[in-house]
Design a protein around this motif. Structure first.
Motif, mmCIF file in Angstrom:
data_model
loop_
_atom_site.group_PDB
_atom_site.id
_atom_site.type_symbol
_atom_site.label_atom_id
_atom_site.label_comp_id
_atom_site.label_asym_id
_atom_site.label_seq_id
_atom_site.Cartn_x
_atom_site.Cartn_y
_atom_site.Cartn_z
ATOM 1 N N TYR A 142 0.940 -0.705 -0.220
ATOM 2 C CA TYR A 142 -0.109 0.155 -0.166
ATOM 3 C C TYR A 142 1.044 1.182 -0.269
ATOM 4 C CZ TYR A 142 -4.477 -2.565 1.087
ATOM 5 O OH TYR A 142 -5.520 -3.523 1.188
ATOM 6 N N LYS A 143 2.112 1.442 0.863
ATOM 7 C CA LYS A 143 2.795 2.226 1.170
ATOM 8 C C LYS A 143 3.135 2.483 -0.375
ATOM 9 C CE LYS A 143 3.993 1.882 6.013
ATOM 10 N NZ LYS A 143 4.789 1.731 6.908
ATOM 11 N N THR A 144 3.472 1.503 -1.345
ATOM 12 C CA THR A 144 4.455 2.008 -2.886
ATOM 13 C C THR A 144 3.242 2.575 -3.670
ATOM 14 O OG1 THR A 144 5.670 -0.284 -2.180
ATOM 15 C CG2 THR A 144 5.692 0.466 -4.342
ATOM 16 N N THR A 145 2.498 2.066 -3.318
ATOM 17 C CA THR A 145 1.274 2.791 -4.574
ATOM 18 C C THR A 145 1.357 4.135 -3.595
ATOM 19 O OG1 THR A 145 0.277 0.364 -4.640
ATOM 20 C CG2 THR A 145 -1.186 2.785 -4.489
ATOM 21 N N LEU A 146 0.612 4.488 -2.510
ATOM 22 C CA LEU A 146 0.931 6.119 -1.713
ATOM 23 C C LEU A 146 2.116 6.538 -2.316
ATOM 24 C CD1 LEU A 146 0.145 8.568 0.194
ATOM 25 C CD2 LEU A 146 1.264 7.100 1.823
ATOM 26 N N ASN A 147 3.202 5.943 -2.721
ATOM 27 C CA ASN A 147 4.198 7.195 -2.795
ATOM 28 C C ASN A 147 4.082 7.283 -4.479
ATOM 29 O OD1 ASN A 147 4.891 7.081 -0.563
ATOM 30 N ND2 ASN A 147 6.505 5.004 -1.223
ATOM 31 N N GLY A 148 3.656 6.721 -5.204
ATOM 32 C CA GLY A 148 3.591 6.436 -6.906
ATOM 33 C C GLY A 148 2.283 7.864 -6.849
ATOM 34 N N LEU A 149 1.279 7.733 -6.095
ATOM 35 C CA LEU A 149 0.168 8.777 -6.134
ATOM 36 C C LEU A 149 0.924 9.912 -5.610
ATOM 37 C CD1 LEU A 149 -2.612 6.509 -4.390
ATOM 38 C CD2 LEU A 149 -2.686 7.402 -7.000
ATOM 39 N N GLU A 150 1.665 10.490 -4.749
ATOM 40 C CA GLU A 150 1.907 11.292 -4.388
ATOM 41 C C GLU A 150 2.903 11.717 -5.203
ATOM 42 O OE1 GLU A 150 1.990 11.019 0.897
ATOM 43 O OE2 GLU A 150 4.125 10.409 -0.510
ATOM 44 N N ALA A 151 3.845 11.397 -6.004
ATOM 45 C CA ALA A 151 4.472 11.263 -7.214
ATOM 46 C C ALA A 151 3.374 12.374 -8.458
ATOM 47 C CB ALA A 151 5.125 10.424 -7.184
ATOM 48 N N PHE A 152 2.993 10.870 -8.818
ATOM 49 C CA PHE A 152 1.794 11.410 -9.665
ATOM 50 C C PHE A 152 0.715 13.322 -9.746
ATOM 51 C CE2 PHE A 152 -2.533 10.743 -11.257
ATOM 52 C CZ PHE A 152 -2.514 11.339 -12.693
ATOM 53 N N ALA A 153 0.763 13.202 -8.269
ATOM 54 C CA ALA A 153 -0.473 14.086 -7.905
ATOM 55 C C ALA A 153 0.323 15.221 -8.379
ATOM 56 C CB ALA A 153 -1.148 14.145 -5.921
ATOM 57 N N LYS A 154 2.100 15.649 -7.962
ATOM 58 C CA LYS A 154 2.557 16.926 -8.254
ATOM 59 C C LYS A 154 2.475 17.278 -9.854
ATOM 60 C CE LYS A 154 5.429 15.861 -4.420
ATOM 61 N NZ LYS A 154 6.794 15.465 -4.711
ATOM 62 N N ILE A 155 2.421 15.987 -10.662
ATOM 63 C CA ILE A 155 1.827 16.051 -12.338
ATOM 64 C C ILE A 155 0.460 16.279 -12.846
ATOM 65 C CG2 ILE A 155 4.362 15.803 -13.096
ATOM 66 C CD1 ILE A 155 2.000 13.491 -14.307
ATOM 67 N N TYR A 156 -0.398 16.030 -11.823
ATOM 68 C CA TYR A 156 -1.635 16.004 -12.862
ATOM 69 C C TYR A 156 -2.290 17.342 -12.248
ATOM 70 C CZ TYR A 156 -6.411 14.215 -13.645
ATOM 71 O OH TYR A 156 -7.527 12.909 -14.341
ATOM 72 N N PRO A 157 -3.164 17.393 -13.686
ATOM 73 C CA PRO A 157 -3.509 18.974 -13.200
ATOM 74 C C PRO A 157 -4.896 19.501 -12.290
ATOM 75 C CG PRO A 157 -4.156 17.994 -15.169
ATOM 76 C CD PRO A 157 -3.028 17.556 -14.528
ATOM 77 N N ARG A 158 -5.448 17.932 -12.044
ATOM 78 C CA ARG A 158 -6.305 18.456 -11.425
ATOM 79 C C ARG A 158 -5.910 17.900 -9.667
ATOM 80 N NH1 ARG A 158 -10.735 14.695 -13.760
ATOM 81 N NH2 ARG A 158 -11.804 15.233 -12.365
ATOM 82 N N PRO A 159 -6.640 18.875 -8.597
ATOM 83 C CA PRO A 159 -6.995 17.566 -6.934
ATOM 84 C C PRO A 159 -7.159 16.944 -7.527
ATOM 85 C CG PRO A 159 -7.851 19.223 -6.994
ATOM 86 C CD PRO A 159 -7.624 19.284 -8.233
ATOM 87 N N LEU A 160 -6.526 15.731 -6.540
ATOM 88 C CA LEU A 160 -6.906 13.921 -6.281
ATOM 89 C C LEU A 160 -7.846 14.314 -5.507
ATOM 90 C CD1 LEU A 160 -3.738 12.103 -6.379
ATOM 91 C CD2 LEU A 160 -5.255 12.845 -8.556
ATOM 92 N N LEU A 161 -8.915 14.733 -5.531
ATOM 93 C CA LEU A 161 -10.578 14.643 -4.431
ATOM 94 C C LEU A 161 -10.375 13.809 -5.133
ATOM 95 C CD1 LEU A 161 -11.675 18.348 -5.084
ATOM 96 C CD2 LEU A 161 -9.663 17.153 -3.209
ATOM 97 N N LEU A 162 -11.586 13.148 -3.431
ATOM 98 C CA LEU A 162 -11.856 11.354 -3.544
ATOM 99 C C LEU A 162 -12.880 11.351 -5.276
ATOM 100 C CD1 LEU A 162 -12.150 10.461 -0.254
ATOM 101 C CD2 LEU A 162 -10.444 9.854 -1.824
ATOM 102 N N ASP A 163 -13.947 12.549 -5.731
ATOM 103 C CA ASP A 163 -14.427 12.513 -6.176
ATOM 104 C C ASP A 163 -14.701 12.972 -7.604
ATOM 105 O OD1 ASP A 163 -16.909 12.380 -4.494
ATOM 106 O OD2 ASP A 163 -16.986 14.142 -4.893
ATOM 107 N N ASN A 164 -12.487 13.383 -7.653
ATOM 108 C CA ASN A 164 -12.335 13.353 -9.281
ATOM 109 C C ASN A 164 -11.554 11.785 -9.480
ATOM 110 O OD1 ASN A 164 -12.859 15.757 -9.418
ATOM 111 N ND2 ASN A 164 -10.484 16.857 -9.325
ATOM 112 N N ILE A 165 -11.636 10.689 -9.056
ATOM 113 C CA ILE A 165 -11.401 9.921 -9.086
ATOM 114 C C ILE A 165 -11.924 9.069 -10.240
ATOM 115 C CG2 ILE A 165 -9.640 7.333 -8.703
ATOM 116 C CD1 ILE A 165 -8.688 10.357 -7.543
#
Length: 445
Positions: free
Chosen positions: A152-175
């Motif tokens: 799970y932590k590995t996936t979290l690290n990926g999501l945190e890195a992806f969030a920095k370049i994704y133009p929209r905030p990763l709101l739960l309603d935006n997934i």
């Protein structure tokens, strides 16, 4: 408002004769018991109505409305607490009553609900040690394992890195589908293998499912996220190769000897690393005829397996260590040592391992991954899980029925088990010949 004559609450002044403001005390009586509670308000004794137990309606008592309103609400709350406890047949003790009134007077502020996927995953991981496994019936009733939390932590690290370049905030309603396409493309561009990308997506779907269950979102778009997987070209070791490994003289290298012995034990019992690396003497049992067998609950699934001890290597290893096998080291270090062991055993057949990385079909080479390759020597691909895969495949080649092998390995689904059967084209043809070839001829009379 007139007070009820049977109210358990009585408001008293700490010093009724004081010339200054004195604290108001709340006395609560029940079942011949009494507790006193300070409520934080003061009043001049000449402003206090003893019969009504409220502040008088006088001009000088400027905060009378606030105090009287608070006293009224507290009295009602105490009566509701008593009513609830009695209706649920909960005994009214000083400890229980005080605990409930304290909870009313000092409510714990509700933690702010996570709104982004990253925040939710942080919260979810923090609660994992006391959270039960979701999903498969075979795994319910168990707490989430440390190995799963690490994934799970590995996936979290990926999501945190992806969030920095994704133009929209990763709101739960935006997934949604747009997130899925962008995240998958981002992982693929990092040269991740298809199956690795699939694990990230699988975890995201699990996180979103949990967020829905927790009431943090109603977004169900994750259900349409596809898990694109390809059959992994993992290896197994033949019985001859296992024999070469077992016959190695490692008496002068205890580091490799212990790892080799654990691996061979697993290769003839089908145990996972998490089980064979923590095996205890209590797991070795014997029936009424003295036949030994392994009896344990698998750490990964919680399923129980019973494996007869019949192979000579397993029997010899139990005797060697007096039924107390060496304690396992980390999975990564074990894998490193296994490669060293298999190289010494000359497990050097050239293997072509194909995989899709970065969206392109490539073949593993000695220098990494490329489009063309003479392959890699087999020892470089051996891991702890090769033992379990070797067990399943070798038993299959011996002709043991699939369902019986599954009883030994603990697999519940045949589709999952069949992924462990790793025989090449030549071996497949040999097996077919055995089944298709002529059997003993019977003379016709």
């Amino acid at each position: 408002m007139a007070r009820s004559s049977d109210s358990p609450v009585t408001y008293l002044l700490r010093d009724p004769k004081s010339k200054k403001s004195t604290p108001i005390t709340c006395a609560i009586r029940f079942d011949n018991q009494r507790i006193n509670i300070g409520i934080g308000f003061k009043v001049l004794p000449n402003h206090w109505n003893i019969s009504k137990q409220r502040v008088k309606n006088v001009v000088d008592a400027t905060d009378k409305d606030n105090i009287n309103g608070y006293l009224e609400r507290l009295e009602n709350a105490v009566q509701e607490i008593f009513s609830e406890l009695r209706s649920n047949l909960i005994p009214l003790t000083k400890e229980i009553v005080k605990q409930r009134i304290d909870a009313y007077l000092n409510p714990v502020a509700e933690a702010e609900k996570p709104k982004t996927l990253v925040d939710f995953v942080h919260w979810y991981i923090d609660t994992c040690p006391t959270r039960l496994v979701r999903g498969s019936k075979a795994r319910t009733g168990r707490f989430i394992s440390p190995d799963t939390i690490r994934r799970y932590k590995t996936t979290l690290n990926g999501l945190e890195a992806f969030a920095k370049i994704y133009p929209r905030p990763l709101l739960l309603d935006n997934i949604d589908a747009a997130f899925y396409k962008a995240f998958t493309a981002w992982l693929t561009a990092k040269d991740y293998a298809t199956n690795n990308v699939s694990k990230y997506i699988e975890n995201v779907k699990g996180f979103m499912s949990a967020a829905v269950d927790e009431g943090f979102t109603t977004n169900m778009a994750y259900r349409k996220f596809a898990n694109l997987r390809e059959d992994a070209e993992n290896i197994y070791l033949t019985e001859v190769e296992l024999g070469r490994i077992y016959d190695l003289d490692l008496s002068k290298n205890s580091r490799l000897e212990k790892v080799r012995d654990l691996f061979i034990f697993a290769a003839w019992t089908g145990l996972r690393f998490s089980d064979f690396s923590t095996l205890q003497p209590e797991h070795i049992k014997a029936d009424e005829n003295g036949n030994q067998y392994v009896d344990l609950r698998q750490r990964k699934t919680g399923g129980r397996v019973q494996i007869p001890i019949v192979h000579e290597a397993v029997t010899q290893l139990l005797e060697k260590y007096n039924k107390c096998l060496p304690a396992g080291i980390s999975n990564q270090r074990t894998n490193d040592y296994l490669k060293e062991i298999c190289q010494l055993a000359e497990i050097n057949e050239r293997i072509l391992k194909h995989v899709t990385k970065g969206g392109k079909a490539v073949v593993k080479t000695s220098d990494g991954w490329g489009k063309t390759s003479p392959g890699v020597e087999k020892w470089t691909l051996v891991t702890t899980h090769t033992a379990r895969r070797s067990f399943a495949t070798n038993m299959f080649k011996r002709g043991m029925p699939t369902l019986l092998i599954m009883k030994l390995t603990g697999h519940k689904k045949e589709s999952e088990f069949l992924k462990y059967i790793k025989i090449d084209t030549a071996e497949t043809l040999d097996l077919m010949r055995q089944y298709l070839g002529p059997r003993s001829l019977t003379k016709m009379v």
